[in-house]
Design a protein around this motif. Structure first.
Motif, PDB file in Angstrom:
ATOM      1  N   UNK A 398      -0.627  22.086  -5.512  1.00  0.00           N
ATOM      2  CA  UNK A 398      -0.791  20.938  -4.622  1.00  0.00           C
ATOM      3  C   UNK A 398      -0.568  19.625  -5.364  1.00  0.00           C
ATOM      4  N   UNK A 399      -1.069  19.540  -6.588  1.00  0.00           N
ATOM      5  CA  UNK A 399      -0.817  18.346  -7.397  1.00  0.00           C
ATOM      6  C   UNK A 399       0.681  18.106  -7.559  1.00  0.00           C
ATOM      7  N   UNK A 400       1.392  19.176  -7.841  1.00  0.00           N
ATOM      8  CA  UNK A 400       2.840  19.057  -8.055  1.00  0.00           C
ATOM      9  C   UNK A 400       3.565  18.622  -6.793  1.00  0.00           C
ATOM     10  N   UNK A 401       3.028  18.982  -5.626  1.00  0.00           N
ATOM     11  CA  UNK A 401       3.713  18.679  -4.365  1.00  0.00           C
ATOM     12  C   UNK A 401       3.432  17.270  -3.837  1.00  0.00           C
ATOM     13  N   UNK A 402       2.355  16.633  -4.303  1.00  0.00           N
ATOM     14  CA  UNK A 402       1.987  15.310  -3.796  1.00  0.00           C
ATOM     15  C   UNK A 402       2.888  14.237  -4.392  1.00  0.00           C
ATOM     16  N   UNK A 403       3.371  13.336  -3.523  1.00  0.00           N
ATOM     17  CA  UNK A 403       4.243  12.247  -3.946  1.00  0.00           C
ATOM     18  C   UNK A 403       3.525  10.906  -3.809  1.00  0.00           C
ATOM     19  N   UNK A 404       4.098   9.874  -4.411  1.00  0.00           N
ATOM     20  CA  UNK A 404       3.469   8.556  -4.384  1.00  0.00           C
ATOM     21  C   UNK A 404       3.295   8.049  -2.955  1.00  0.00           C
ATOM     22  N   UNK A 405       4.258   8.324  -2.093  1.00  0.00           N
ATOM     23  CA  UNK A 405       4.141   7.864  -0.700  1.00  0.00           C
ATOM     24  C   UNK A 405       2.939   8.512  -0.001  1.00  0.00           C
ATOM     25  N   UNK A 406       2.590   9.736  -0.410  1.00  0.00           N
ATOM     26  CA  UNK A 406       1.408  10.406   0.148  1.00  0.00           C
ATOM     27  C   UNK A 406       0.137   9.659  -0.265  1.00  0.00           C
ATOM     28  N   UNK A 407       0.101   9.200  -1.529  1.00  0.00           N
ATOM     29  CA  UNK A 407      -1.053   8.450  -2.034  1.00  0.00           C
ATOM     30  C   UNK A 407      -1.189   7.136  -1.285  1.00  0.00           C
ATOM     31  N   UNK A 408      -0.091   6.454  -1.085  1.00  0.00           N
ATOM     32  CA  UNK A 408      -0.108   5.160  -0.382  1.00  0.00           C
ATOM     33  C   UNK A 408      -0.587   5.329   1.057  1.00  0.00           C
ATOM     34  N   UNK A 409      -0.168   6.414   1.690  1.00  0.00           N
ATOM     35  CA  UNK A 409      -0.608   6.696   3.062  1.00  0.00           C
ATOM     36  C   UNK A 409      -2.100   6.998   3.108  1.00  0.00           C
ATOM     37  N   UNK A 410      -2.585   7.803   2.159  1.00  0.00           N
ATOM     38  CA  UNK A 410      -4.018   8.115   2.092  1.00  0.00           C
ATOM     39  C   UNK A 410      -4.838   6.851   1.899  1.00  0.00           C
ATOM     40  N   UNK A 411      -4.347   5.949   1.042  1.00  0.00           N
ATOM     41  CA  UNK A 411      -5.074   4.705   0.764  1.00  0.00           C
ATOM     42  C   UNK A 411      -5.235   3.874   2.024  1.00  0.00           C
ATOM     43  N   UNK A 412      -4.175   3.754   2.809  1.00  0.00           N
ATOM     44  CA  UNK A 412      -4.232   2.990   4.062  1.00  0.00           C
ATOM     45  C   UNK A 412      -5.234   3.608   5.027  1.00  0.00           C
ATOM     46  N   UNK A 413      -5.245   4.938   5.085  1.00  0.00           N
ATOM     47  CA  UNK A 413      -6.148   5.636   6.006  1.00  0.00           C
ATOM     48  C   UNK A 413      -7.602   5.598   5.539  1.00  0.00           C
ATOM     49  N   UNK A 414      -7.797   5.541   4.230  1.00  0.00           N
ATOM     50  CA  UNK A 414      -9.149   5.694   3.682  1.00  0.00           C
ATOM     51  C   UNK A 414      -9.874   4.361   3.486  1.00  0.00           C
ATOM     52  N   UNK A 415      -9.174   3.378   2.975  1.00  0.00           N
ATOM     53  CA  UNK A 415      -9.834   2.139   2.562  1.00  0.00           C
ATOM     54  C   UNK A 415      -9.949   1.156   3.718  1.00  0.00           C
ATOM     55  N   UNK A 416     -11.182   0.914   4.137  1.00  0.00           N
ATOM     56  CA  UNK A 416     -11.472  -0.046   5.198  1.00  0.00           C
ATOM     57  C   UNK A 416     -12.607  -0.949   4.737  1.00  0.00           C
ATOM     58  N   UNK A 417     -12.430  -2.249   4.927  1.00  0.00           N
ATOM     59  CA  UNK A 417     -13.397  -3.221   4.423  1.00  0.00           C
ATOM     60  C   UNK A 417     -14.786  -3.002   5.007  1.00  0.00           C
ATOM     61  N   UNK A 418     -14.840  -2.602   6.285  1.00  0.00           N
ATOM     62  CA  UNK A 418     -16.147  -2.423   6.928  1.00  0.00           C
ATOM     63  C   UNK A 418     -16.919  -1.229   6.365  1.00  0.00           C
ATOM     64  N   UNK A 419     -16.227  -0.349   5.635  1.00  0.00           N
ATOM     65  CA  UNK A 419     -16.882   0.812   5.030  1.00  0.00           C
ATOM     66  C   UNK A 419     -17.124   0.632   3.530  1.00  0.00           C
TER      67      UNK A 419
END
Length: 430
Positions: A398-419
């Motif tokens: 799974x580590x080998x399959x993850x790309x930078x664009x996947x990380x950027x997408x996760x960050x947008x979905x995960x990081x919210x100021x109200x949380x």
């Protein structure tokens, strides 16, 4: 017995679900000199509200009861179970987390005797009110000891902000007040609900003979009687009841402030491969932002805003999902503002680039592969990863399959100021 081969890792797991419901996983590794066994139940400190076996209504248990139960399991009618392990040359221990309780031993000899001891003492509880009351003093001292540790207080201070009115905000051992309400009847109540074989798993790895070992386990379990398993019904506060508190602080007699910034995830009940991908992805993100290869880390260290205590962590368990970053600092407000800004402006961060990502990925894969040399690491990861059928041997692919664009997408979905929340432990004025 089910045979599960991980050809990419050259590992084979042998799995069997016994008639009583116990899940057994065996990983023979004959090139090791010792054997490591971990017997765990899906029951931790956050499981305070549930319907006990044989009842119909939810009850709320005192904070710290899972940890208290773990302590008392080592005492039986004949004395201290640690003495039994020592007699056969084994090192034994136990641990309680937010979601698990585990009992373990490692040994280089007398494997059968130690295995039987492990299975028997965990499945034959013995509590008296007299011994329970005695234990309250011991655990109370343990709680007070941790209350004096600033690194412990800053961590649980952040959890109190991220999970207010939730059992995750309470010390795993409970409080001096909460454990006063624990008695033998409550311990038996929790034991009967959560220590059924259906809710437990046994993992063994190291130097042992496969067929002989599974036969020993079958014989041991066939000699015991268990009530019919009933589905465990747990209850937790709603999202509305646990809205994030943005800021908190306490003052202690310390010389240098401690700070943590955290973000509470939405906990979208991911499972299987999706859950493991998120766990890997958020850890990649934290390494890109705050790891030793990041420009941020080097700059903050050179400016004296952080020291070797600086740390980041991602916790993703049943009902629990949060990240934290921080450490000791001479400028708490400045460091908090920098950390929050870095988390909220991922798209502008120069450390989020393909070259840096490949460095982080390769280092992370190397660290995991090196960790596979530890029987303890393998056993505990199998216990901790409760993502359906994915295991630690799925991490590297799974580590080998993850790309930078996947990380950027996760960050947008995960990081919210109200949380997002911040917590500081500041020096108490003299």
């Amino acid at each position: 017995m089910e045979i599960i081969k991980y050809t990419n890792m050259d590992e084979t797991i042998y799995k069997e679900i016994l008639p009583n419901g116990l899940t057994v996983r065996l990983l023979p590794k004959t090139d090791f000199y010792k054997t490591y066994a971990l017997f765990s139940t899906n029951f931790g400190s956050i499981d305070q509200q549930f319907i006990p076996i044989g009842e119909t209504d939810f009850v709320k248990m005192p904070g710290g009861i899972a940890h208290f139960l773990e302590h008392k399991m080592f005492e039986n009618e004949n004395g201290d179970v640690f003495d039994d392990f020592s007699h056969f040359g084994a090192s034994a221990n136990a641990l309680t987390s937010f979601t698990k309780t585990a009992y373990l031993f490692s040994s280089t000899s007398h494997f059968k005797e130690n295995l039987v001891t492990l299975l028997d003492f965990v499945q034959q509880p013995y509590f008296t009110n007299e011994s329970v009351n005695k234990e309250k003093g011991i655990i109370g001292q343990e709680i007070q000891m941790y209350d004096d540790l600033p690194e412990w207080r800053v961590m649980f201070g952040l959890l109190e902000n991220l999970y207010p009115n939730h059992p995750a905000s309470v010390d795993i051992a409970g409080t001096v007040e909460s454990i006063k309400d624990i008695n033998a009847a409550l311990l038996y109540n929790n034991y009967q609900t959560f220590y059924h074989p259906h809710n437990m798993q046994l993992f063994i790895t190291g130097n042992f003979e496969l067929e002989q070992t599974i036969e020993w386990i079958r014989q041991n379990q066939n000699q015991k009687n268990f009530n019919e398993f009933q589905e465990i019904k747990r209850k937790f506060p709603s999202e509305e009841e646990t809205k994030v508190i943005p800021r908190g602080e306490i003052k202690l007699p310390i010389s240098k402030p401690k700070v943590l910034v955290g973000i509470k995830g939405k906990k979208d009940h991911l499972n299987g491969e999706a859950a493991l991908r998120q766990l890997i992805g958020i850890e990649f993100l934290l390494k890109l932002l705050f790891g030793e290869t990041s420009s941020t880390y080097l700059k903050l260290y050179d400016e004296g805003l952080i020291d070797d205590s600086f740390n980041y962590e991602y916790t993703f368990e049943r009902e629990i999902d949060y990240l934290s970053v921080g450490g000791d600092t001479k400028e708490p407000e400045q460091l908090i503002n920098i950390l929050k800004n870095l988390l909220l402006t991922i798209e502008d961060n120069p450390d989020i680039n393909e070259k840096h990502f490949e460095i982080v990925k390769k280092r992370s894969i190397g660290e995991i592969l090196q960790s596979f040399n530890s029987l303890e690491f393998i056993a505990h990861q199998f216990s901790d990863l409760q993502f359906e059928n994915v295991t630690i041997f799925d991490i590297v692919p799974l580590m080998e399959s993850i790309e930078l664009k996947d990380i950027e997408k996760m960050a947008v979905q995960y990081i919210h100021k109200e949380n997002m929340s911040e917590f500081r432990v500041l020096p108490k004025s003299k």
